[in-house]
Design a protein around this motif. Structure first.
Motif, PDB file in Angstrom:
ATOM      1  N   LEU A 129       4.120   3.553   5.064  1.00  0.00           N
ATOM      2  CA  LEU A 129       5.567   3.339   5.002  1.00  0.00           C
ATOM      3  C   LEU A 129       6.174   3.249   6.397  1.00  0.00           C
ATOM      4  CD1 LEU A 129       8.026   3.071   3.122  1.00  0.00           C
ATOM      5  CD2 LEU A 129       8.317   5.564   3.329  1.00  0.00           C
ATOM      6  N   VAL A 130       5.743   4.142   7.284  1.00  0.00           N
ATOM      7  CA  VAL A 130       6.244   4.112   8.663  1.00  0.00           C
ATOM      8  C   VAL A 130       5.884   2.786   9.321  1.00  0.00           C
ATOM      9  CG1 VAL A 130       6.014   5.133  10.953  1.00  0.00           C
ATOM     10  CG2 VAL A 130       6.245   6.614   8.952  1.00  0.00           C
ATOM     11  N   ASN A 167       0.817  -1.210   0.000  1.00  0.00           N
ATOM     12  CA  ASN A 167       0.000   0.000   0.000  1.00  0.00           C
ATOM     13  C   ASN A 167       0.852   1.263   0.000  1.00  0.00           C
ATOM     14  OD1 ASN A 167      -2.621  -1.000  -0.207  1.00  0.00           O
ATOM     15  ND2 ASN A 167      -2.742  -1.438   1.988  1.00  0.00           N
ATOM     16  N   ALA A 168       2.010   1.218   0.659  1.00  0.00           N
ATOM     17  CA  ALA A 168       2.905   2.380   0.632  1.00  0.00           C
ATOM     18  C   ALA A 168       3.334   2.660  -0.804  1.00  0.00           C
ATOM     19  CB  ALA A 168       4.118   2.131   1.516  1.00  0.00           C
ATOM     20  N   GLY A 215      -6.997  10.996   4.203  1.00  0.00           N
ATOM     21  CA  GLY A 215      -5.928  10.019   4.035  1.00  0.00           C
ATOM     22  C   GLY A 215      -5.800   9.071   5.203  1.00  0.00           C
ATOM     23  N   ALA A 216      -5.960   9.593   6.425  1.00  0.00           N
ATOM     24  CA  ALA A 216      -5.841   8.746   7.613  1.00  0.00           C
ATOM     25  C   ALA A 216      -6.947   7.691   7.639  1.00  0.00           C
ATOM     26  CB  ALA A 216      -5.899   9.609   8.872  1.00  0.00           C
ATOM     27  N   VAL A 217      -8.171   8.113   7.297  1.00  0.00           N
ATOM     28  CA  VAL A 217      -9.294   7.165   7.282  1.00  0.00           C
ATOM     29  C   VAL A 217      -9.125   6.161   6.150  1.00  0.00           C
ATOM     30  CG1 VAL A 217     -11.789   6.923   7.025  1.00  0.00           C
ATOM     31  CG2 VAL A 217     -10.854   8.831   8.332  1.00  0.00           C
ATOM     32  N   LEU A 218      -8.710   6.639   4.975  1.00  0.00           N
ATOM     33  CA  LEU A 218      -8.491   5.734   3.838  1.00  0.00           C
ATOM     34  C   LEU A 218      -7.359   4.763   4.144  1.00  0.00           C
ATOM     35  CD1 LEU A 218      -9.051   4.835   0.954  1.00  0.00           C
ATOM     36  CD2 LEU A 218      -7.514   6.648   0.156  1.00  0.00           C
ATOM     37  N   CYS A 219      -6.326   5.217   4.841  1.00  0.00           N
ATOM     38  CA  CYS A 219      -5.203   4.351   5.211  1.00  0.00           C
ATOM     39  C   CYS A 219      -5.681   3.195   6.089  1.00  0.00           C
ATOM     40  CB  CYS A 219      -4.131   5.162   5.940  1.00  0.00           C
ATOM     41  SG  CYS A 219      -2.673   4.195   6.405  1.00  0.00           S
ATOM     42  N   LEU A 220      -6.537   3.507   7.057  1.00  0.00           N
ATOM     43  CA  LEU A 220      -7.089   2.464   7.921  1.00  0.00           C
ATOM     44  C   LEU A 220      -7.911   1.473   7.099  1.00  0.00           C
ATOM     45  CD1 LEU A 220      -7.726   1.277  10.721  1.00  0.00           C
ATOM     46  CD2 LEU A 220      -9.641   2.905  10.874  1.00  0.00           C
TER      47      LEU A 220
END
Length: 295
Positions: free
Chosen positions: A193-194, A29-30, A76-81
């Protein structure tokens, strides 16, 4: 635009699943969203330059204001989850299960709106919830009350996607789509990535065999489809949009049959049919007292 995005996402499930054979989920995903952010960066820069050359429409600093950055980070934070839950879920369940359970976001959106904003849902929505739960049972449970852990992850992914749809509807009319998408994609990239360096061992060498799948999901599923979603949700009727989004599961299932040879049992087909029926029932507008008087 929504139909195009739906076709891209539906076919993308197979690419996501195939990519997992070569690289870990967070690393995948990164890489995917770095490419997606880069795709959105070009149109975003064009927009910013036009803004700079047309002061009456806003200036360059205004176009990249803190509000846009904040909105993009939240999206982005919600989509990342959501996307990482989905990617991990694909490790333990099939493409067909993933696509159809993810489609539950169509039903969850009005439910979350009720709980969070007090917006009442019509009777068909509650009927759809019961139908969908029955569909999830037939699709995901077998041999008794056993729930595949991949299905559980994808279910919470559907909840996260529901929130993402709600906040996209809120932010997209207020910000430039390309700038918002660019910030959103790079946010997913940075967080993934982190986490990849914490829980996985990212490697460019490992990414090479997965390159075709990363490119498809990066350029099309991320860079094109999510931008189309943002632009479409500015003007498209939500009911029409939701019905079109529901075809994502159908496309994903056929793609899984042809590409990954993931066949469905009669029980699982019944579950898919029930969930698809629930998605359609959820879009039936409820009759109100005012409507009856007008008629």
């Amino acid at each position: 635009m929504i139909l195009t995005a739906t076709l891209i996402w539906g076919a993308g499930y197979a690419a996501q699943s195939a990519g997992m054979e070569h690289v870990a989920p967070l690393t995948f995903n990164a890489a995917r969203f770095f490419i997606g952010g880069t795709v959105a960066l070009g149109p975003a820069l064009v927009f910013l330059l036009r803004q700079k050359n047309a002061p009456e429409k806003g200036t360059l600093p205004a176009a990249i204001s803190k509000r846009t950055l904040t909105a993009g980070f939240i999206c982005g934070a919600v989509l990342c989850l959501a996307i990482n839950l989905q990617q991990f879920g694909l490790m333990f369940t099939t493409v067909a299960n993933t696509s159809f359970i993810t489609s539950l976001y169509v039903i969850m959106v009005p439910l979350i709106s009720l709980v969070a904003f007090g917006k009442k849902a019509a009777l068909p929505v509650w009927l759809a919830v019961a139908t969908a739960m029955a569909g999830v049972y037939f699709l995901s449970l077998s041999g008794g009350l056993y729930l595949n852990r991949g299905d559980v992850l994808v279910f919470f992914c559907a909840v996260a996607f529901s929130v993402q749809i709600i906040i996209i509807s809120h932010f997209s009319p207020r910000h430039n789509v390309f700038a918002l998408a660019c910030v959103q994609f790079y946010t997913v990239f940075a967080i993934s990535l982190v986490l990849a360096f914490v829980f996985e061992t990212p490697s460019l060498v490992a990414l090479l065999p997965a390159a075709p799948y990363v490119l498809y999901t990066g350029v099309l599923s991320s860079g094109v489809a999510y931008i189309l979603q943002m632009k479409a949700q500015k003007t498209t009727d939500p009911t029409v949009a939701a019905v079109l989004f529901s075809f994502e599961g159908v496309v994903a299932t056929f793609t899984a049959w042809f590409v990954l040879n993931q066949f469905l049992s009669p029980r699982e087909i019944l579950g898919c049919v029930l969930i698809f029926a629930a998605i359609l029932v959820a879009q039936v507008p409820g009759r109100t007292k005012k409507d009856s008087i007008i008629e």
